[in-house]
Enzyme design. Structure first.
Site, PDB file in Angstrom:
ATOM      1  N   GLY A 233       0.778  -1.229   0.000  1.00  0.00           N
ATOM      2  CA  GLY A 233       0.000   0.000   0.000  1.00  0.00           C
ATOM      3  C   GLY A 233       0.806   1.273   0.000  1.00  0.00           C
ATOM      4  O   GLY A 233       0.237   2.364   0.062  1.00  0.00           O
ATOM      5  N   GLU A 271       4.910  -6.495   1.701  1.00  0.00           N
ATOM      6  CA  GLU A 271       4.676  -7.000   0.343  1.00  0.00           C
ATOM      7  C   GLU A 271       4.415  -5.809  -0.585  1.00  0.00           C
ATOM      8  O   GLU A 271       3.282  -5.426  -0.827  1.00  0.00           O
ATOM      9  CB  GLU A 271       3.513  -7.999   0.313  1.00  0.00           C
ATOM     10  N   GLY A 273       4.317  -3.658  -4.051  1.00  0.00           N
ATOM     11  CA  GLY A 273       4.093  -3.863  -5.478  1.00  0.00           C
ATOM     12  C   GLY A 273       4.335  -2.572  -6.226  1.00  0.00           C
ATOM     13  O   GLY A 273       5.366  -2.368  -6.849  1.00  0.00           O
ATOM     14  N   ARG A 274       3.353  -1.659  -6.153  1.00  0.00           N
ATOM     15  CA  ARG A 274       3.431  -0.383  -6.871  1.00  0.00           C
ATOM     16  C   ARG A 274       4.732   0.355  -6.567  1.00  0.00           C
ATOM     17  O   ARG A 274       5.418   0.842  -7.468  1.00  0.00           O
ATOM     18  CB  ARG A 274       2.229   0.478  -6.489  1.00  0.00           C
ATOM     19  N   CYS A 349     -13.072   4.670 -29.344  1.00  0.00           N
ATOM     20  CA  CYS A 349     -14.301   5.407 -29.680  1.00  0.00           C
ATOM     21  C   CYS A 349     -15.143   5.644 -28.434  1.00  0.00           C
ATOM     22  O   CYS A 349     -16.308   5.245 -28.342  1.00  0.00           O
ATOM     23  CB  CYS A 349     -15.099   4.625 -30.730  1.00  0.00           C
ATOM     24  N   TYR A 378       0.370  -1.648 -12.237  1.00  0.00           N
ATOM     25  CA  TYR A 378      -1.077  -1.521 -12.454  1.00  0.00           C
ATOM     26  C   TYR A 378      -1.351  -0.726 -13.735  1.00  0.00           C
ATOM     27  O   TYR A 378      -2.104   0.253 -13.732  1.00  0.00           O
ATOM     28  CB  TYR A 378      -1.750  -0.886 -11.242  1.00  0.00           C
TER      29      TYR A 378
END
Length: 398
Positions: A233, A271, A273-274, A349, A378
């Site tokens: 987070g 943990e 990620g980002r 479109c 992400y």
């Protein structure tokens, strides 16, 4: 831009000049990623372990770049379990996710996932049945939806009613249930609470709160806790008004929390990620047209939210810069916009295909490249790739 990045940009431009088709690619800087993850690992307190949350970006080259430096991988699907097994990533793996099929649980247990993060009482019951069938032991951690969570993050998975984890008030009952399972060992707790939090002080306070809860449960229920996963987070400052997450302040405060509240037997897992991979990735796309419509200036690119969905999903302007490409092969004059606010839109479109809205741009011309920064997490894998059946971007690795 730093000198190294200029070299990468020049390489991108040279590649685009050689192509007949408009340029559109994800570019991953694996050297930067390697350096960054080593810094994260070195700066964590010694009692902490650094796992990679694979959901952020499961790209094969990224996983193999991370493998020598991380302590393990956090997986959240059968597909991710299969991918790490196929790549022979020989670091510990933990399994998360709110919906785990029997096949997922069975394959995770057989393949040696070291800890399963249990999301509910029914999931615990199914793990008990599967371990009895396999006659194989497994370690679990209860994922807890705490009453208290970090305020101000982009997304919140705890501290309120969500589909994630076990309600804090139900933890005692599940601890009691685990003690009746022959092949299940409760080793600790999982507290993944938020996504994209930028407040280092609040994040450290959340870690402290997690430790306080574990101490309470360990003493009350005579547990031998060896594993505490405080989730990820940690955020990225995508928007201009955002301040970067202060990693140095965070790790120093976590060290003080550990000194005060942690048991020496606890393995404390982050943990990420980002925060680990976002800044190693760029999405680069060629400008196909510029126009003014109802007084608003538009830059249209070969690509869009079907490649990079995050800005549309979060309704934000993704950070970018213009890479000038001086080559111009058309006989007519080159369309351009100068010294104005622009909206960058894609080839789909739909009016929702916007990657940046009303952002100042000194100059942009048809044939220039737009480089979207912080696109390593992400991004591609959360996007609706096949909408309108446009071709996919290339993937380049530096």
């Amino acid at each position: 831009m730093i000198q190294e990045e200029k070299l990468y940009v020049e390489d991108i431009i040279l590649k685009s000049k050689k192509r007949h088709e408009p340029f559109c690619a994800y570019v991953y800087d694996l050297k930067q990623l390697s350096s960054h993850v080593q810094h994260l690992k070195r700066s964590l307190p010694k009692q902490c372990a650094l796992f990679y949350a694979m959901k952020a970006n499961p790209d094969k080259e990224i996983l193999q770049t991370l493998e020598p430096f991380v302590d393990g991988f956090e997986l959240a699907s059968l597909g991710e379990v299969s991918k790490v097994n196929e790549l022979c990533l020989n670091k510990p793996k933990v399994l998360s996710g709110p919906v785990k099929t029997d096949e997922t649980l069975r394959k995770a247990i057989i393949s040696g996932v070291c800890v399963i993060h249990v999301e509910s009482e029914w999931e615990l019951n199914r793990i008990a049945l599967i371990t009895e069938e396999l006659q194989q032991e497994v370690q679990i951690a209860l994922r807890v939806n705490l009453q208290l969570a970090i305020a101000g993050a982009r997304l919140t998975m705890a501290g309120k009613a969500t589909q994630f984890g076990v309600d804090e008030q139900d933890v005692p009952r599940l601890i009691h249930n685990v003690k009746g399972c022959r092949f299940i060992q409760l080793v600790g707790f999982h507290f993944h609470s938020v996504s994209n939090n930028l407040d280092a002080v609040a994040h450290a306070q959340f870690v402290s709160h997690c430790f306080q809860k574990v101490n309470e449960w360990e003493n009350k229920f005579d547990l031998n806790v060896t594993y505490i996963n405080v989730g990820g987070g940690v955020g990225i400052h995508y928007e201009e008004h955002d301040s970067p997450f202060d990693w140095s302040l965070f790790t120093s405060q976590v060290q003080r929390v550990i000194n005060k509240e942690a048991h020496p037997s606890w393995k404390i897992v982050f943990e990420l990620g980002r925060y680990m991979v976002a800044e190693c990735g760029y999405y680069v796309s060629e400008v196909m047209d510029v126009k003014v419509n109802h007084g608003e200036s538009f830059v249209l690119i070969r690509g869009g939210s079907h490649h990079l969905r995050l800005p549309a999903a979060w309704k934000m302007s993704h950070p970018f810069e213009v890479i000038p490409v001086n080559q111009w092969s058309y006989p007519s004059s080159r369309p351009a916009l100068q010294d104005r606010h622009v909206t960058i839109a894609g080839e789909l479109c739909t009016p929702n295909d916007v990657l940046a809205r009303n952002v100042y741009c000194k100059q942009v011309r048809v044939g220039d490249l737009i480089k979207f920064k912080m696109a390593g997490a992400y991004a591609w894998t959360i996007s609706h790739h096949d909408f309108l059946s446009h071709s996919h971007p290339e993937f380049l690795y530096i």
